[in-house]
Design an enzyme around this catalytic site. Structure first.
Site: not given
Length: 543
Positions: A293, A327
């Site tokens: 990720e 994020c």
């Protein structure tokens, strides 16, 4: 040996403590902060069963107080990477052969340790080392980490229970073996829970792991390692090293027993890792699992049917909680001109009340960004915006690193939807807004989809249900985690499995069985009870 089909405790999300004035948890957390601040910790590497110390000791400094040295960690070199690989491979056979319920017991115990005696210690470490306020630490290093451990045990049992059908005379079975080799966990600074999940998820499935955390997260990583060891994790299953990333990668990615990487970090680093693995593919015993990720440029799209106050609150929380260093943080917003003035006033009113400062002062909503490198990068974006006619600074825009790396929550108004801060990931407390005419909503939806290479999280605010359905379909590939009338942050394990596609990663959904499936290699066994003794088939018989 006794046996049984075991049912694990039903997982539940760990309740989030609020730390209200006068509460017991507030007093205990403040005591933990005082205790942690009263000493400088010596942090070794953990390789096999050894605490490894070197002659190179690196200070860890609180981001919000540059004078406060929290700890010194022992930096390793090439030899320590090699030692960690050896330790992982030596531990592999025994760990893989341990009954699954024994592995489950270790991680369930770790969850209970974090929920109880270690809760305030790990939260204090996260607050001081990563500059998180009490609430942000609680939902991360306590609750999310506990949830990962509990729910992953449940997902493990669900995977093991998935078995093929068997016809009469046969018995088909499916084994879920750990990967052949070792797994490399390369973890980020911003979430203690992510840093803990990346090595523990593969380990739970029977793999042995080499864990290299980001330097800024070593302080809380050491607490997690203490918890794992206290829970009974055998030596060599998770090996915690502090070695320069490229140096570690150069050794690990050339090793024939490298079996997979569990990664959270930048897109550039992940793409380089993928390239390196591809170049070395002929050296490996098997094709490595690549799970990552890598970030996002997360959007909030506002329709004219939305409620302005709801939008403003989502933007303030989504963009500025933990200084935008998520994020999933709201980074770009598309707002209709018909609602902009109301939303703007609500945002400015909130920002006038928000305080920035140290984590010890619980009235501070915003703390410091992680280090000087991040500070310089983020402040450069802001400085350039101040001198660019295509953008206006409507809130914040100030920064100071005298005592700590403090950047005030900043809102930019871009006249160009392709302005740099609408496109590039900043990873700081900067929100860029683009105002569109309500008649151009369809074109704006296309802008949202096409402006950024990322596809991690995104939000739509609207009360018109036809609009909600239409936009949800048009933005089907724009976000792996998509929110309707909510901020694009705050995914909860077991409720919103997390991950994105495009430049945001492999979308293997941490907090779900999809992620754990990547760390096993299935073997199917067919047992025939009465094997045939004649090669002939019935069709061969004569009329």
């Amino acid at each position: 040996m006794s046996a049984g089909f075991f049912q694990v405790p039903v997982p539940h999300n760990e309740p989030v403590k609020e730390y209200r004035p006068g509460s017991e948890e507030r007093a205990r957390l403040k005591a933990a902060l005082t205790e942690a601040s009263s000493k400088t910790v010596d942090i070794p590497m953990y390789i096999g069963g050894e605490e490894v110390r070197t002659e190179t000791r690196i200070p860890l400094v609180a981001p919000h107080n540059r004078k406060q040295v929290l700890a010194h960690f022992h930096e390793g070199d090439q030899t320590h990477v090699e030692q960690a690989i050896t330790a992982a491979l030596n531990a592999r056979e025994q760990w893989a052969g341990l009954p699954w319920e024994q592995r489950a017991g270790i991680f369930l115990k770790a969850a209970e340790l974090l929920a109880g005696p270690y809760r305030y210690k790990v939260n204090a470490a996260t607050m001081l080392g990563q500059s998180k306020n009490a609430y942000q630490a609680e939902i991360d290093s306590a609750c999310e980490m506990i949830d990962f451990l509990r729910f992953n045990v449940q997902y493990m049992t669900e995977i093991y229970s998935q078995q093929p059908r068997s016809s009469a005379g046969y018995w088909n079975r499916e084994e879920y073996r750990p990967l052949e080799g070792f797994v490399f966990a390369l973890t980020p600074f911003n979430f203690t829970a992510i840093a803990g999940n990346l090595p523990s998820a593969p380990a739970m499935m029977g793999n042995t792991v080499i864990w290299k955390p980001a330097t800024q997260q070593i302080y809380s990583a050491q607490v997690l390692m203490e918890v794992f060891r206290k829970a009974g994790l055998p030596d060599g299953v998770i090996n915690l090293i502090y070695v320069d990333g490229p140096l570690a990668g150069d050794i690990i990615f050339r090793h024939p027993d490298f079996a997979g990487i569990h990664f959270t970090g930048s897109t550039g680093v992940f793409q380089q890792i993928w390239k390196t693995i591809g170049e070395n593919i002929h050296q490996y015993k098997s094709y490595p699992r690549i799970v990552g990720e890598t970030g996002g440029k997360d959007f909030v799209l506002v329709h004219e049917s939305a409620d302005p106050k709801e939008v403003a609150t989502a933007l303030v929380r989504g963009a500025f909680e933990y200084q935008g260093q998520k994020c999933s943080a709201a980074s770009r917003a598309y707002i209709p001109s018909s609602l902009w003035e109301q939303i703007r006033e609500y945002i400015l009113a909130d920002l006038r009340e928000i305080k920035t400062g140290t984590v010890e002062d619980f009235s501070n909503f915003v703390n410091a960004v992680i280090d000087e490198r991040a500070f310089d990068k983020i402040s450069k974006y802001i400085s350039e915006a101040k001198n660019d006619p295509r953008v206006e600074v409507i809130a914040g825009g100030t920064f100071d690193k005298t005592d700590g790396f403090f950047i005030q929550p900043t809102v930019l108004l871009a006249r160009d939807p392709q302005y740099v801060t609408m496109c590039e990931e900043i990873f700081g407390p900067v929100l860029t807004v683009y105002i569109y005419h309500p008649d151009h909503f369809e074109e704006t939806v296309q802008l949202v989809d096409q402006t950024s290479p990322y596809a991690l999280t995104g939000s739509l605010f609207a009360r018109d249900r036809y609009v909600i359905e239409e936009v949800s379909q048009k933005l089907v590939n724009a976000a792996g985690n998509y929110y309707i009338n909510d901020k694009p942050t705050g995914a909860v394990v077991g409720q919103q499995p997390f991950g994105g596609a495009r430049a945001s990663g492999t979308n293997d959904k941490a907090g779900s069985s999809l992620n754990l499936l990547r760390w096993v290699s299935a073997r199917v066994i067919k047992e025939t009870f009465v094997p045939p003794v004649d090669f002939r088939y019935p069709f061969m018989e004569t009329e």
